[in-house]
Each structure stands twice: as C-alpha cells, then as structure tokens.
Design an enzyme around this catalytic site. Structure first.
Site, PDB file in Angstrom:
ATOM      1  CB  CYS A 240      -0.920   0.025   1.216  1.00 20.38           C
ATOM      2  SG  CYS A 240      -1.913   1.539   1.274  1.00 20.38           S
ATOM      3  CG  ASN A 249      -2.381  -8.389  -1.527  1.00 17.46           C
ATOM      4  OD1 ASN A 249      -1.992  -7.661  -2.422  1.00 17.46           O
ATOM      5  ND2 ASN A 249      -3.357  -8.064  -0.718  1.00 17.46           N
TER       6      ASN A 249
END
Ligand SMILES: CC(C)(COP(=O)([O-])OP(=O)([O-])OC[C@H]1O[C@@H](n2cnc3c(N)ncnc32)[C@H](O)[C@@H]1OP(=O)([O-])[O-])[C@@H](O)C(=O)NCCC(=O)NCCSC(=O)C[C@@](C)(O)CC(=O)[O-]
Length: 304
Positions: A240, A249
């Site tokens: 992010c 992820n």
C-alpha cells in the site's frame, strides 16, 4: 481437516493491489497479466482501480487496460474506487462489481483518500446508491482493520462500526483489509466473530498482507470460522503506497497450494498460476516473495 469450507472463492488482486506498488509497468503487460490470470481457473479478478493518477500513477491507464482485457465468461472482474468520481468512472467503463475503500483509522483514511473516515462513509452511501441504480454491486473494504501504520491498534468496535454503517447503507458485502500485516489468528477470530454478530447476513471477504509473516496462519484461522472468500495476489505482488513498510498480499499460489492440500477446493490450476507468477516476476523486474513460486508445489519432485 473437518469443519472447513469445501471450497473457497479467491479474488486475485495482483493486477490492482500488486501493480499499484511497483514501478509502473506498460499497459501491454497489465493486459497480458489479467488475460493470463483469466486462464488459471481463478474465479474473480480485481482488475484496476479508478483513482487520481497523481495519487497512484500506476493506475493511470485503467480505462485502457480494461478496454483491452479479453474478458472470460467464467471470471468476474471488479474495480476498486476511492470516491464518487472513481465510482462514476468505473461504471462508465462498464464494471458491474465495485469495491469502495475506507480506512477504520482516520489518519490512514486522510492519507489514502484525503477525507475523514466519516466523510468517506457519507460518500460511500451515495456510491452504493449510484452503483445499484446502474445495476452494479458494491462491496465495502475496510482498511487498517487490524491496525494502522500511523496509529497502531484500531479498536475492534470501531472497525465493526465502520463496516456496519456501510452495510446499513446497502453495501452488498464487506471485506477487511490487513493493510500492513498486523493481524494474527486470535485477532482474526475476534474481528470476524464481532462482525458476524452485528451483521449475520453479510458475506465477508478477507484481505491479508504478509508483512509480518502471518498471512496464511490468518487464513487458517478464518477457514476454521467458515470464511470462504479471500484476496491474494499472484507471486505475492503488492503493498500500500500510503502504508510505509507494507509488503505484498498473501501469494495466490501459496494460498491455493495450502488449502487444496487441506481438502478445500479453489478451482485454480496451480501449475498455471505458478507460470503466471513467474511471468509477473519478469514484468516487475525483481524477485517476488512467493515461496511456492521458488520451491514449486509439494507434488513437484526432482529426480534423485
Ligand atoms: C480519493 C482521491 C481522488 C481524493 O483526492 P482529492 O484531491 O481530495 O480529490 P478531490 O475530490 O478534491 O478532487 C480534485 C480533483 O481530482 C479529480 N478526481 C477526484 N477523484 C478522482 C478519481 N477517482 N479519479 C480521477 N480524478 C479524480 C476531481 O475531478 C478534481 O479534478 P479537477 O476538478 O481539479 O480537475 C485521491 O486521494 C486518490 O485517488 N486516492 C487513492 C489512493 C489509493 O488508491 N490508495 C490505494 C488503494 S487502497 C488499498 O490499496 C488498500 C486495500 C483496498 O488493498 C485494502 C488493504 O490492504 O487495507
């Protein structure tokens, strides 16, 4: 193992969450990545986001990417939006599944979308109405659900209240994002339990980052609660941009590899997915964190 879901739905988020945190790759490569993922058996792909190009230049070509993707009939594609303008763009581009993001942490929300959490929630009610009016669904994704990189722990009550407000306003489903990998199994159990108590009818997706190495442990905890909908990104691409230190992820092929061996179906061809992960590594020009990409699945042995 007993009492686990017989099948999970995997939403592949590498083309959006993954690529937003890499040096921009050419439009051709993005289209190639989505098309290749569409052939792996993955049922859902988060293809792009409609955000301000100044905030995330990596998604500046979202319209062009989406117009060139060869949409597979058996794949559902979605777009992430941060605000009303993004929702209009996504609907105009033809998306019928939107995800709107809001952070439970006010500080993170301001950094991410330049609004307070309450302001975003007010916008989200309008976005849901807009989406429904145009025949689309809208999921609310609550970021920093297990902690904020700026403020630390976010009270579970606060996270549930943010998600519940959007559900009351008509969100079709909810997702909790572990933006910087602060979740651990007991924290997953607590949040999922509290959310379900407040929203027993609402389907739930979980979005884990592996920043602190707990990604698959968190999946296991959630599976044991019957959660059957997870985000993951091919090769473990991702992060992010508004969360310092955030990494990718959980890797899609690690998720598939683990749960299939536990008797939980995914519908994904693992070898095909590993091939796409290898291609993604070439596209971004550096080693991706996926261990299954490095070692291969346990079923793939080497000659003695
Ligand atoms: C939300 C904004 C746009 C606010 O940015 P802002 O500057 O506050 O926007 P504004 O409403 O004041 O508008 C300013 C100008 O931007 C335009 N504008 C306004 N909205 C858009 C839009 N959507 N697309 C294109 N243009 C837009 C708007 O039309 C206007 O143009 P002007 O009239 O000056 O010519 C900005 O902060 C932004 O784009 N942020 C995106 C941040 C982002 O993408 N973060 C990563 C995604 S979240 C994530 O990854 C977490 C997740 C989901 O994976 C889960 C987890 O891990 O936790």
């Amino acid at each position: 193992m007993s009492d686990l879901p017989g099948r999970i739905s995997l939403r592949e988020v590498g083309p959006r969450d993954g690529l937003q945190n890499e040096e921009p790759v050419p439009t051709d490569a993005k289209v190639e990545l989505i098309d290749a993922l569409s052939r792996t058996g993955v049922g859902r792909i988060e293809a792009v986001s409609f955000v301000h190009p100044r905030a995330i230049p990596q998604m500046a070509d979202a319209d062009e990417v989406w117009s060139r993707v060869r949409r597979a009939g058996d794949v559902r594609y979605s777009a992430l939006v941060p605000n009303l303008r993004g929702a209009e763009r996504a609907l105009d581009a033809g998306f019928t599944e939107l995800e709107v993001v809001v952070s439970a942490s006010d500080t993170h929300n301001r950094k991410n979308v330049n609004r307070s959490t309450e302001e975003s929630l007010d916008d989200i009610a309008k976005i849901i109405d807009l989406a429904h009016g145009r025949g689309a669904t809208c999921q609310v994704i609550v970021s920093t659900a297990w902690g904020c990189p700026y403020g630390g722990d976010v009270p579970v009550e606060r996270v549930v209240a943010v998600a519940s407000r959007a559900v009351r306003d008509g969100a079709d489903s909810a997702s909790f994002g572990d933006t910087t990998g602060m979740a651990t199994p007991p924290r997953v159990t607590r949040l999922v339990g509290e959310f379900r108590m407040a929203n027993p009818e609402t389907s739930l997706n979980l979005h884990f980052h592996n920043t602190r190495g707990t990604g698959l442990a968190n999946v296991l905890a959630a599976l044991q609660l019957g959660v059957a909908d997870f985000d993951a990104s091919v090769g473990g691409l991702g992060g992010c941009p508004y969360a310092p230190g955030a990494t990718g992820n959980i890797a899609s092929e690690e998720l598939v590899h683990m749960v299939e061996d536990m008797g939980v179906a995914t519908g994904v061809d693992l070898d095909a997915l590993i091939d796409v992960a290898a291609r993604a590594e070439t596209m971004v020009g550096h080693t991706l964190p996926s261990q299954v990409l490095r070692a291969g699945p346990r079923s793939r042995t080497i000659s003695p």
